[in-house]
Design a protein around this motif. Structure first.
Motif, PDB file in Angstrom:
ATOM      1  N   ARG A 112      44.009  35.889  36.446  1.00 27.89           N
ATOM      2  CA  ARG A 112      44.224  34.374  36.479  1.00 27.89           C
ATOM      3  C   ARG A 112      43.344  33.838  35.157  1.00 27.89           C
ATOM      4  O   ARG A 112      42.762  32.931  35.516  1.00 27.89           O
ATOM      5  N   VAL A 113      43.166  34.460  34.214  1.00 25.80           N
ATOM      6  CA  VAL A 113      42.573  34.173  33.034  1.00 25.80           C
ATOM      7  C   VAL A 113      42.930  32.663  32.536  1.00 25.80           C
ATOM      8  O   VAL A 113      42.040  32.056  31.822  1.00 25.80           O
ATOM      9  N   TRP A 114      44.291  32.349  32.650  1.00 27.82           N
ATOM     10  CA  TRP A 114      44.666  31.174  32.307  1.00 27.82           C
ATOM     11  C   TRP A 114      43.778  30.093  33.056  1.00 27.82           C
ATOM     12  O   TRP A 114      43.669  29.151  32.181  1.00 27.82           O
ATOM     13  N   CYS A 115      43.740  30.262  34.101  1.00 24.82           N
ATOM     14  CA  CYS A 115      42.970  29.295  34.869  1.00 24.82           C
ATOM     15  C   CYS A 115      41.610  28.983  34.577  1.00 24.82           C
ATOM     16  O   CYS A 115      41.036  27.894  34.322  1.00 24.82           O
ATOM     17  N   GLY A 116      40.751  30.159  34.229  1.00 20.41           N
ATOM     18  CA  GLY A 116      39.605  30.187  33.863  1.00 20.41           C
ATOM     19  C   GLY A 116      39.262  29.931  32.401  1.00 20.41           C
ATOM     20  O   GLY A 116      38.046  29.188  32.327  1.00 20.41           O
ATOM     21  N   TYR A 117      40.116  30.003  31.365  1.00 19.39           N
ATOM     22  CA  TYR A 117      39.871  29.736  29.987  1.00 19.39           C
ATOM     23  C   TYR A 117      40.915  28.510  29.574  1.00 19.39           C
ATOM     24  O   TYR A 117      40.306  27.729  28.416  1.00 19.39           O
ATOM     25  N   ALA A 118      41.892  28.233  29.750  1.00 19.34           N
ATOM     26  CA  ALA A 118      42.816  27.293  29.179  1.00 19.34           C
ATOM     27  C   ALA A 118      43.422  26.284  29.954  1.00 19.34           C
ATOM     28  O   ALA A 118      43.956  25.225  29.686  1.00 19.34           O
ATOM     29  N   ASP A 237      49.076  44.383  40.094  1.00 22.09           N
ATOM     30  CA  ASP A 237      49.040  45.668  40.554  1.00 22.09           C
ATOM     31  C   ASP A 237      47.701  46.465  40.446  1.00 22.09           C
ATOM     32  O   ASP A 237      46.798  45.957  40.115  1.00 22.09           O
ATOM     33  N   ALA A 238      47.915  47.589  40.629  1.00 24.04           N
ATOM     34  CA  ALA A 238      46.698  48.430  40.590  1.00 24.04           C
ATOM     35  C   ALA A 238      46.097  48.416  39.198  1.00 24.04           C
ATOM     36  O   ALA A 238      44.904  49.104  39.265  1.00 24.04           O
ATOM     37  N   ASP A 239      46.818  48.116  38.043  1.00 25.81           N
ATOM     38  CA  ASP A 239      46.193  48.066  36.500  1.00 25.81           C
ATOM     39  C   ASP A 239      45.823  46.624  36.116  1.00 25.81           C
ATOM     40  O   ASP A 239      45.309  46.659  35.125  1.00 25.81           O
ATOM     41  N   THR A 240      45.945  45.672  37.043  1.00 28.13           N
ATOM     42  CA  THR A 240      45.703  44.412  36.555  1.00 28.13           C
ATOM     43  C   THR A 240      44.339  44.133  36.432  1.00 28.13           C
ATOM     44  O   THR A 240      43.589  44.572  37.033  1.00 28.13           O
ATOM     45  N   LEU A 241      43.673  43.824  35.203  1.00 31.31           N
ATOM     46  CA  LEU A 241      42.422  43.400  35.043  1.00 31.31           C
ATOM     47  C   LEU A 241      41.845  42.087  35.759  1.00 31.31           C
ATOM     48  O   LEU A 241      42.422  41.004  35.480  1.00 31.31           O
ATOM     49  N   LEU A 242      40.988  42.301  36.543  1.00 30.49           N
ATOM     50  CA  LEU A 242      40.441  41.256  37.547  1.00 30.49           C
ATOM     51  C   LEU A 242      38.878  41.138  37.588  1.00 30.49           C
ATOM     52  O   LEU A 242      38.380  42.271  37.216  1.00 30.49           O
ATOM     53  N   VAL A 243      38.401  40.021  37.870  1.00 25.66           N
ATOM     54  CA  VAL A 243      36.615  40.208  37.989  1.00 25.66           C
ATOM     55  C   VAL A 243      36.468  40.745  39.139  1.00 25.66           C
ATOM     56  O   VAL A 243      36.882  40.221  40.189  1.00 25.66           O
ATOM     57  N   SER A 244      35.821  42.016  39.011  1.00 23.37           N
ATOM     58  CA  SER A 244      35.716  42.955  40.220  1.00 23.37           C
ATOM     59  C   SER A 244      34.110  43.158  40.446  1.00 23.37           C
ATOM     60  O   SER A 244      33.209  42.998  39.533  1.00 23.37           O
ATOM     61  N   TYR A 245      33.618  43.100  41.626  1.00 21.05           N
ATOM     62  CA  TYR A 245      32.566  43.896  42.009  1.00 21.05           C
ATOM     63  C   TYR A 245      32.386  45.334  42.365  1.00 21.05           C
ATOM     64  O   TYR A 245      33.183  45.699  43.074  1.00 21.05           O
ATOM     65  N   THR A 282      34.194  27.400  42.015  1.00 23.07           N
ATOM     66  CA  THR A 282      34.748  27.388  43.045  1.00 23.07           C
ATOM     67  C   THR A 282      34.234  27.767  44.372  1.00 23.07           C
ATOM     68  O   THR A 282      34.672  27.895  45.548  1.00 23.07           O
ATOM     69  N   GLY A 283      32.806  28.103  43.946  1.00 24.55           N
ATOM     70  CA  GLY A 283      31.691  28.530  45.228  1.00 24.55           C
ATOM     71  C   GLY A 283      31.990  29.860  45.977  1.00 24.55           C
ATOM     72  O   GLY A 283      31.645  29.663  47.327  1.00 24.55           O
ATOM     73  N   ILE A 284      32.704  30.755  45.430  1.00 22.27           N
ATOM     74  CA  ILE A 284      32.917  32.112  46.097  1.00 22.27           C
ATOM     75  C   ILE A 284      31.951  32.815  46.064  1.00 22.27           C
ATOM     76  O   ILE A 284      31.098  32.918  45.000  1.00 22.27           O
ATOM     77  N   ASP A 285      31.971  33.921  46.952  1.00 27.32           N
ATOM     78  CA  ASP A 285      31.117  35.116  46.643  1.00 27.32           C
ATOM     79  C   ASP A 285      32.053  36.377  46.214  1.00 27.32           C
ATOM     80  O   ASP A 285      32.948  36.974  47.143  1.00 27.32           O
ATOM     81  N   ILE A 286      31.961  36.680  45.041  1.00 34.10           N
ATOM     82  CA  ILE A 286      32.859  37.768  44.321  1.00 34.10           C
ATOM     83  C   ILE A 286      32.689  39.061  44.888  1.00 34.10           C
ATOM     84  O   ILE A 286      33.518  39.980  44.938  1.00 34.10           O
ATOM     85  N   ARG A 287      31.488  39.084  45.539  1.00 37.55           N
ATOM     86  CA  ARG A 287      31.091  40.504  46.100  1.00 37.55           C
ATOM     87  C   ARG A 287      32.068  40.824  47.429  1.00 37.55           C
ATOM     88  O   ARG A 287      31.917  41.937  47.977  1.00 37.55           O
ATOM     89  N   SER A 296      38.815  33.732  37.708  1.00 37.57           N
ATOM     90  CA  SER A 296      38.755  34.559  36.607  1.00 37.57           C
ATOM     91  C   SER A 296      38.119  34.032  35.366  1.00 37.57           C
ATOM     92  O   SER A 296      38.483  34.514  34.060  1.00 37.57           O
ATOM     93  N   CYS A 297      36.935  33.243  35.348  1.00 33.42           N
ATOM     94  CA  CYS A 297      36.608  32.648  34.269  1.00 33.42           C
ATOM     95  C   CYS A 297      35.394  33.305  33.952  1.00 33.42           C
ATOM     96  O   CYS A 297      34.958  33.242  32.695  1.00 33.42           O
ATOM     97  N   GLY A 298      34.869  34.392  34.547  1.00 28.04           N
ATOM     98  CA  GLY A 298      33.820  35.282  34.218  1.00 28.04           C
ATOM     99  C   GLY A 298      32.441  34.720  34.151  1.00 28.04           C
ATOM    100  O   GLY A 298      31.524  35.201  33.672  1.00 28.04           O
ATOM    101  N   ALA A 299      32.247  33.441  34.819  1.00 24.65           N
ATOM    102  CA  ALA A 299      31.056  32.904  35.026  1.00 24.65           C
ATOM    103  C   ALA A 299      29.989  33.962  35.506  1.00 24.65           C
ATOM    104  O   ALA A 299      28.703  33.966  34.906  1.00 24.65           O
ATOM    105  N   CYS A 300      30.547  34.524  36.599  1.00 17.51           N
ATOM    106  CA  CYS A 300      29.625  35.593  37.465  1.00 17.51           C
ATOM    107  C   CYS A 300      29.340  36.909  36.621  1.00 17.51           C
ATOM    108  O   CYS A 300      28.136  37.265  36.856  1.00 17.51           O
ATOM    109  N   ILE A 301      30.245  37.073  35.679  1.00 16.41           N
ATOM    110  CA  ILE A 301      29.865  38.351  35.136  1.00 16.41           C
ATOM    111  C   ILE A 301      28.642  37.926  33.945  1.00 16.41           C
ATOM    112  O   ILE A 301      27.613  39.005  33.975  1.00 16.41           O
TER     113      ILE A 301
END
Length: 472
Positions: A112-118, A237-245, A282-287, A296-301
C-alpha cells in the motif's frame, strides 16, 4: 437430554499483565511523534514535488491562456499545447484504466505504498499534522493540551491551528476550482468579494471537504471510507514487500540497559519502547502483524532504525520485506502475476501514447436535415445537411470541404477558415447528378487542412431520393 454445547478454555490471561491499547484501539485522538529518517525524507521529497505540481501548474500560462484549464463553458480541456474535447473522453477513460493497472502493479510489488507516499488524503493529513506541531507543540505537549482545562493560552493555540487548517483548505479549494475557472480571474473576484454563486459554492464545498477530511477524519478515511484498503489484501502474495516486524529477531520484547546482553536475559532486539506506535499516523502496532490499517508509510521503520542505532543493534527489525523473506526464503521479483501486470501496463501506455499522436486535430460531424428531399431549380434531387467543423489545434486553420465519391455535387462553402478551437456550423446541400434506382445511398463528406493535406477527416451520411422519380 443435555443440549448444552461444551466449552473449552483456549487461552488464559494473566490479570497481573496490563493490557496496553494503541490509539486506534482506544478510539482516542492520534497524536504522532516527530521523527526523522530515510523514508520520511523520501515522503517529503515526493510530497513536495506533488504539491508543487498541484499548486504551481494552475498558475502557468501557455500562448496567452492558462496552461491547464478545463473550460466547461466551451467544453474544452487545455493541457499546454493540446486541446481535448468531449469526443476525446475515451482517452480519459483509457488514462483511468492505466492508472488502475499501475495501482495493481505497485500493490502486488510493494503493498500500500501509494497510500503512504502519494495519496492526497495522506499528503494533506501530513500537512495538517505539521500545522498541529507548529501551533500546539510536539506529541506530549498536544496530549497535555488536550487534557488541560480551557484557558486563554489553549484558546490561542487551538485558534491558530484551525486558522492554519482553514488557510490550507482554502488554498486547496482555490487551486482546484482554478483548474475549471481561470485562476487569476477567480482570485481577483475573491479579493473584490465579487465572486459568482457557482464558484463560491464549490470553493466552500472543497474548503469544507479538505478541512474535515484532513483535519478531523484523517485515518478514519483510510480505515473505513477508502475502498482500496478493503481489496488490497487480496492482491498481496508471499513476495509482496510490506512493512513487517521480524518477530524471530525481536521477540521476546523487553526493556534493558544499552550495555547489557539481551541474549543473557532471554530477550530479542525489540526494547518495547512503543515509538513505532507513537509515530504511526493510523495508530496501530505493526508488531501485531499485517493489518488493514497500515498505509506502508515507513514511519515506524525510520524510528525503529534510530532506536537500533542507539542500542548498537543492526537495522531492519522493522523493514520492507516479504513473507517469504521473513521465513528465511528469497523474495521473487519476477513472478507471473507481477510480470503480467507490467506487460499489460507497458502495452496500455504504448497504446495510449499512439492514440494521443494519432488523435485527429480536425473533427467533422454531419447531421442530415429531417426533411427527406427537395427538387432544385435544375430539376435535381437535393438533401440538406448541417456540417459541424471543429478546429482542435492551437493555430488558425483553413479547410477545404468536398465530397469524396458518388454522383453528387456539394452546394456550400468550398473553404472555411477557423480560429484555434473554433467551431463552424455550416448549412449545405447535396444534389444528385444522375438517375439511380437506389432509394438510399451513402454520401461521404471530407474536410482537408490546406496547410497539411495529410490532416483530413471523412464522415459518411445518407442521401435519400424518391423512388417514383428514380424509375422515370
Amino acid at each position: 437430554m443435555n443440549d448444552r454445547i461444551p466449552a473449552q478454555l483456549i487461552e488464559t490471561v494473566d490479570a497481573s499483565t496490563p493490557i496496553r491499547l494503541t490509539p486506534a484501539q482506544s478510539g482516542g485522538p492520534i497524536h504522532t511523534r516527530s521523527f526523522s529518517g530515510y523514508f520520511r525524507n523520501l515522503r517529503l521529497l515526493g510530497g513536495g514535488l506533488l504539491m508543487l505540481l498541484y499548486f504551481g501548474t494552475v498558475w502557468l500560462n501557455w500562448n496567452g491562456r492558462q496552461a491547464v484549464l478545463w473550460d466547461l463553458g466551451q467544453q474544452q480541456f487545455h493541457i499546454f499545447g493540446a486541446t481535448f474535447w468531449p469526443q476525446d473522453f475515451i482517452l480519459l477513460s483509457a488514462l483511468l484504466i492505466i492508472a488502475a493497472f499501475g495501482l495493481f502493479f505497485i500493490t502486488v510489488l510493494a503493498g500500500r505504498v501509494w497510500c503512504g507516499y502519494a495519496c492526497p488524503q495522506s499528503s494533506w493529513t501530513w500537512m495538517f499534522m505539521w500545522a498541529e506541531k507548529v501551533t500546539e507543540g510536539d506529541r506530549l505537549q498536544r496530549i497535555k493540551l488536550d487534557a488541560a482545562p480551557w484557558s486563554p493560552g489553549k484558546l490561542l493555540r487551538r485558534s491558530a491551528k484551525h486558522a492554519l487548517w482553514l488557510a490550507i483548505s482554502l488554498a486547496t479549494a482555490l487551486t482546484f476550482v482554478g483548474y475549471f475557472t481561470p485562476v487569476r480571474e477567480l482570485v481577483g473576484d475573491l479579493t473584490r468579494l465579487d465572486i459568482g454563486l457557482t464558484s463560491a459554492f464549490w470553493l466552500l464545498f472543497f474548503t469544507a471537504a479538505t478541512y474535515l477530511n484532513a483535519g478531523w477524519l484523517r485515518e478514519q478515511v483510510c480505515l473505513h471510507m477508502c475502498p482500496y484498503s478493503r481489496f488490497q489484501s487480496v492482491m498481496f502474495d508471499a513476495d509482496t514487500l510490506l512493512v513487517s516486524y521480524d518477530a524471530a529477531r525481536g521477540e521476546a520484547r523487553g526493556a534493558r540497559r544499552k550495555d547489557s546482553d539481551p541474549r543473557a536475559q532471554n530477550l530479542g532486539d525489540c526494547i518495547d519502547c512503543t515509538l513505532c506506535v507513537q509515530v504511526c499516523p493510523t495508530g496501530i502496532d505493526i508488531r501485531d502483524g499485517l493489518q488493514l490499517d497500515c498505509i506502508s508509510c515507513g514511519a515506524c521503520i525510520d524510528v525503529c532504525d534510530g532506536v537500533m542505532d542507539r542500542m548498537g543493534y543492526a537495522r531492519g527489525l522493522l523493514r520492507y520485506t516479504s513473507e517469504r523473506a521473513l521465513n528465511r526464503g528469497a523474495t521473487r521479483f519476477f513472478r507471473p502475476r507481477l510480470v503480467a501486470y507490467a506487460v499489460a501496463l507497458m502495452a496500455m501506455i504504448g497504446a495510449f501514447i499512439w492514440a494521443l499522436e494519432a488523435r485527429p486535430q480536425l473533427q467533422l460531424d454531419v447531421t442530415r436535415d429531417r426533411t427527406l428531399y427537395r427538387e432544385n431549380m435544375q430539376g435535381q434531387i437535393e438533401n440538406m445537411y448541417r456540417l459541424k467543423l471543429i478546429n482542435k489545434t492551437q493555430q488558425p486553420r483553413r479547410y477545404a470541404l468536398t465530397l469524396t465519391d458518388g454522383p453528387f455535387a456539394l452546394h456550400g462553402p468550398a473553404e472555411v477558415s477557423l480560429a484555434p478551437g473554433e467551431i463552424a456550423d455550416l448549412p449545405v446541400s447535396v444534389a444528385l447528378l444522375d438517375d439511380t434506382h437506389e432509394f438510399s445511398q451513402e454520401v461521404h463528406f471530407e474536410a482537408r487542412d490546406l496547410a497539411q493535406p495529410a490532416s483530413r477527416v471523412r464522415t459518411p451520411s445518407t442521401f435519400v431520393a424518391p423512388l417514383a422519380a428514380l424509375h422515370q
